[in-house]
Design a protein around this motif. Structure first.
Motif, mmCIF file in Angstrom:
data_model
loop_
_atom_site.group_PDB
_atom_site.id
_atom_site.type_symbol
_atom_site.label_atom_id
_atom_site.label_comp_id
_atom_site.label_asym_id
_atom_site.label_seq_id
_atom_site.Cartn_x
_atom_site.Cartn_y
_atom_site.Cartn_z
ATOM 1 N N TYR A 94 0.831 -1.194 0.000
ATOM 2 C CA TYR A 94 0.000 0.000 0.000
ATOM 3 C C TYR A 94 0.869 1.249 0.000
ATOM 4 C CZ TYR A 94 -3.746 -3.139 1.541
ATOM 5 O OH TYR A 94 -4.656 -4.164 1.635
ATOM 6 N N CYS A 95 0.484 2.188 -0.821
ATOM 7 C CA CYS A 95 1.123 3.497 -0.816
ATOM 8 C C CYS A 95 0.440 4.373 0.221
ATOM 9 C CB CYS A 95 1.004 4.121 -2.201
ATOM 10 S SG CYS A 95 1.786 5.746 -2.358
ATOM 11 N N ASN A 96 1.230 5.176 0.889
ATOM 12 C CA ASN A 96 0.719 6.070 1.934
ATOM 13 C C ASN A 96 1.257 7.474 1.717
ATOM 14 O OD1 ASN A 96 1.808 7.351 4.756
ATOM 15 N ND2 ASN A 96 -0.282 6.601 4.945
ATOM 16 N N ALA A 97 0.397 8.453 1.965
ATOM 17 C CA ALA A 97 0.815 9.855 1.979
ATOM 18 C C ALA A 97 0.353 10.466 3.289
ATOM 19 C CB ALA A 97 0.225 10.614 0.806
ATOM 20 N N ARG A 98 1.239 11.154 3.949
ATOM 21 C CA ARG A 98 0.903 11.813 5.217
ATOM 22 C C ARG A 98 0.922 13.321 5.001
ATOM 23 N NH1 ARG A 98 3.018 9.394 10.644
ATOM 24 N NH2 ARG A 98 1.291 8.034 10.019
ATOM 25 N N GLN A 99 -0.191 13.934 5.296
ATOM 26 C CA GLN A 99 -0.350 15.364 5.092
ATOM 27 C C GLN A 99 -0.479 16.031 6.449
ATOM 28 O OE1 GLN A 99 -4.089 16.701 3.193
ATOM 29 N NE2 GLN A 99 -2.787 17.804 1.759
ATOM 30 N N ARG A 100 0.293 17.086 6.623
ATOM 31 C CA ARG A 100 0.237 17.818 7.875
ATOM 32 C C ARG A 100 -0.354 19.202 7.609
ATOM 33 N NH1 ARG A 100 2.311 17.386 12.940
ATOM 34 N NH2 ARG A 100 2.652 19.326 14.089
ATOM 35 N N ILE A 101 -1.462 19.479 8.268
ATOM 36 C CA ILE A 101 -2.123 20.782 8.144
ATOM 37 C C ILE A 101 -2.246 21.351 9.550
ATOM 38 C CG2 ILE A 101 -4.172 22.019 7.414
ATOM 39 C CD1 ILE A 101 -4.660 19.801 5.368
ATOM 40 N N ILE A 102 -1.509 22.433 9.754
ATOM 41 C CA ILE A 102 -1.420 23.088 11.063
ATOM 42 C C ILE A 102 -0.926 22.032 12.053
ATOM 43 C CG2 ILE A 102 -2.569 24.527 12.790
ATOM 44 C CD1 ILE A 102 -4.625 25.281 10.696
ATOM 45 N N GLN A 103 -1.718 21.591 12.998
ATOM 46 C CA GLN A 103 -1.243 20.620 13.985
ATOM 47 C C GLN A 103 -1.882 19.253 13.828
ATOM 48 O OE1 GLN A 103 -1.755 22.397 17.834
ATOM 49 N NE2 GLN A 103 0.005 23.744 17.601
ATOM 50 N N SER A 104 -2.519 19.036 12.694
ATOM 51 C CA SER A 104 -3.169 17.749 12.458
ATOM 52 C C SER A 104 -2.498 17.022 11.314
ATOM 53 C CB SER A 104 -4.650 17.953 12.125
ATOM 54 O OG SER A 104 -5.336 18.553 13.211
ATOM 55 N N GLU A 105 -2.465 15.697 11.419
ATOM 56 C CA GLU A 105 -1.909 14.885 10.348
ATOM 57 C C GLU A 105 -3.007 13.990 9.776
ATOM 58 O OE1 GLU A 105 2.838 14.392 11.246
ATOM 59 O OE2 GLU A 105 1.488 12.842 11.972
ATOM 60 N N TYR A 106 -2.926 13.803 8.474
ATOM 61 C CA TYR A 106 -3.918 13.006 7.772
ATOM 62 C C TYR A 106 -3.194 11.956 6.937
ATOM 63 C CZ TYR A 106 -6.756 17.042 9.018
ATOM 64 O OH TYR A 106 -7.383 18.052 9.705
ATOM 65 N N ASP A 107 -3.644 10.737 7.025
ATOM 66 C CA ASP A 107 -3.072 9.646 6.244
ATOM 67 C C ASP A 107 -4.013 9.278 5.096
ATOM 68 O OD1 ASP A 107 -1.536 8.218 9.086
ATOM 69 O OD2 ASP A 107 -0.512 8.845 7.246
ATOM 70 N N TYR A 108 -3.433 9.136 3.930
ATOM 71 C CA TYR A 108 -4.164 8.679 2.749
ATOM 72 C C TYR A 108 -3.528 7.389 2.261
ATOM 73 C CZ TYR A 108 -6.030 13.402 2.812
ATOM 74 O OH TYR A 108 -6.651 14.574 3.183
ATOM 75 N N TRP A 109 -4.377 6.493 1.732
ATOM 76 C CA TRP A 109 -3.915 5.185 1.306
ATOM 77 C C TRP A 109 -4.369 4.876 -0.111
ATOM 78 C CZ3 TRP A 109 -0.693 2.582 4.492
ATOM 79 C CH2 TRP A 109 -0.662 2.966 5.835
ATOM 80 N N GLY A 110 -3.518 4.160 -0.819
ATOM 81 C CA GLY A 110 -3.919 3.627 -2.103
ATOM 82 C C GLY A 110 -4.713 2.341 -1.904
ATOM 83 N N GLN A 111 -5.131 1.764 -3.010
ATOM 84 C CA GLN A 111 -5.983 0.575 -2.960
ATOM 85 C C GLN A 111 -5.181 -0.702 -2.731
ATOM 86 O OE1 GLN A 111 -4.971 1.996 -5.699
ATOM 87 N NE2 GLN A 111 -4.403 0.358 -7.122
ATOM 88 N N GLY A 112 -3.890 -0.618 -2.889
ATOM 89 C CA GLY A 112 -3.035 -1.780 -2.687
ATOM 90 C C GLY A 112 -2.736 -2.512 -3.978
ATOM 91 N N THR A 113 -1.554 -3.090 -4.039
ATOM 92 C CA THR A 113 -1.157 -3.906 -5.181
ATOM 93 C C THR A 113 -0.494 -5.180 -4.656
ATOM 94 O OG1 THR A 113 0.044 -3.905 -7.291
ATOM 95 C CG2 THR A 113 1.093 -2.739 -5.466
ATOM 96 N N GLN A 114 -0.892 -6.299 -5.223
ATOM 97 C CA GLN A 114 -0.403 -7.596 -4.734
ATOM 98 C C GLN A 114 0.975 -7.897 -5.301
ATOM 99 O OE1 GLN A 114 -1.987 -10.032 -2.609
ATOM 100 N NE2 GLN A 114 0.067 -10.947 -2.695
ATOM 101 N N VAL A 115 1.865 -8.303 -4.407
ATOM 102 C CA VAL A 115 3.183 -8.805 -4.805
ATOM 103 C C VAL A 115 3.287 -10.241 -4.307
ATOM 104 C CG1 VAL A 115 5.667 -8.616 -4.465
ATOM 105 C CG2 VAL A 115 4.291 -6.554 -4.800
ATOM 106 N N THR A 116 3.523 -11.148 -5.225
ATOM 107 C CA THR A 116 3.649 -12.564 -4.876
ATOM 108 C C THR A 116 4.992 -13.066 -5.362
ATOM 109 O OG1 THR A 116 1.254 -12.887 -5.064
ATOM 110 C CG2 THR A 116 2.636 -14.856 -5.075
ATOM 111 N N VAL A 117 5.777 -13.623 -4.445
ATOM 112 C CA VAL A 117 7.095 -14.153 -4.769
ATOM 113 C C VAL A 117 7.046 -15.665 -4.632
ATOM 114 C CG1 VAL A 117 9.557 -14.064 -4.279
ATOM 115 C CG2 VAL A 117 8.139 -12.047 -3.875
ATOM 116 N N SER A 118 7.319 -16.337 -5.724
ATOM 117 C CA SER A 118 7.288 -17.795 -5.711
ATOM 118 C C SER A 118 8.684 -18.329 -5.432
ATOM 119 C CB SER A 118 6.772 -18.329 -7.044
ATOM 120 O OG SER A 118 7.635 -17.952 -8.094
ATOM 121 N N SER A 119 8.753 -19.363 -4.612
ATOM 122 C CA SER A 119 10.062 -19.931 -4.238
ATOM 123 C C SER A 119 10.393 -21.131 -5.101
ATOM 124 C CB SER A 119 10.043 -20.329 -2.773
ATOM 125 O OG SER A 119 8.981 -21.205 -2.504
#
Length: 119
Positions: A94-119
Motif C-alpha cells: 500500500y502506498c501512503n501519503a501523510r499530510q500535515r495541516i497546522i497541527q493535524s496529520e492526515y493519512d491517505y492510502w492507495g488501494q493496494g497492489t499484490q506482490v507474490t514471490v514464488s520460491s
C-alpha cells in the motif's frame, strides 16, 4: 483530499525484481512524507520504506539493502524498487501519503497492489 494509485505488482520468482509506482493527485500541499507499507495474510500492516519531503529515507530492517524508495516530484510519483525478492516479501503493498495541516496529520492510502514471490 489526496488520491493515490499504485501499480507494478505481480508474480515474480525468488531472487527477482519488481518496481512499484504510486501516483498522487488532488490537494498535494503539505505532504510531508510518502511511503510504502505491506500486509501479509494474518499479519499487521508494516512500514516498508518512507521518504520525506526533504528526501530523507528510512527502511524496515528486513528490506534494507534490497529495496529503494525514490520520488519524482515533477510527476508526483513515488517508486519502490524491490530487488532480491523472497517469499517473505509476499504481501499486498500500500502506498501512503501523510499530510500535515497546522497541527493535524492526515493519512491517505492507495488501494493496494499484490506482490507474490514464488520460491
Amino acid at each position: 483530499q489526496v488520491q493515490l494509485v499504485e501499480s507494478g505488482g505481480g508474480l515474480v520468482q525468488a531472487g527477482g525484481s519488481l518496481r512499484l509506482s504510486c501516483a498522487a493527485s488532488g490537494r498535494l500541499f503539505s505532504i510531508n512524507a510518502m511511503g510504502w507499507y505491506r500486509q501479509a495474510p494474518g499479519k499487521q500492516r508494516e512500514l516498508v520504506a518512507r521518504i520525506t519531503s526533504g528526501g530523507s529515507t528510512n527502511y524496515a530492517d528486513s528490506v534494507k539493502g534490497r529495496f529503494t524508495i525514490s520520488r519524482d516530484n515533477a510527476k508526483n510519483t513515488v517508486y519502490l524498487q524491490m530487488n532480491s525478492l523472497n517469499a517473505e516479501d509476499t504481501a499486498v503493498y500500500y502506498c501512503n501519503a501523510r499530510q500535515r495541516i497546522i497541527q493535524s496529520e492526515y493519512d491517505y492510502w492507495g488501494q493496494g497492489t499484490q506482490v507474490t514471490v514464488s520460491s
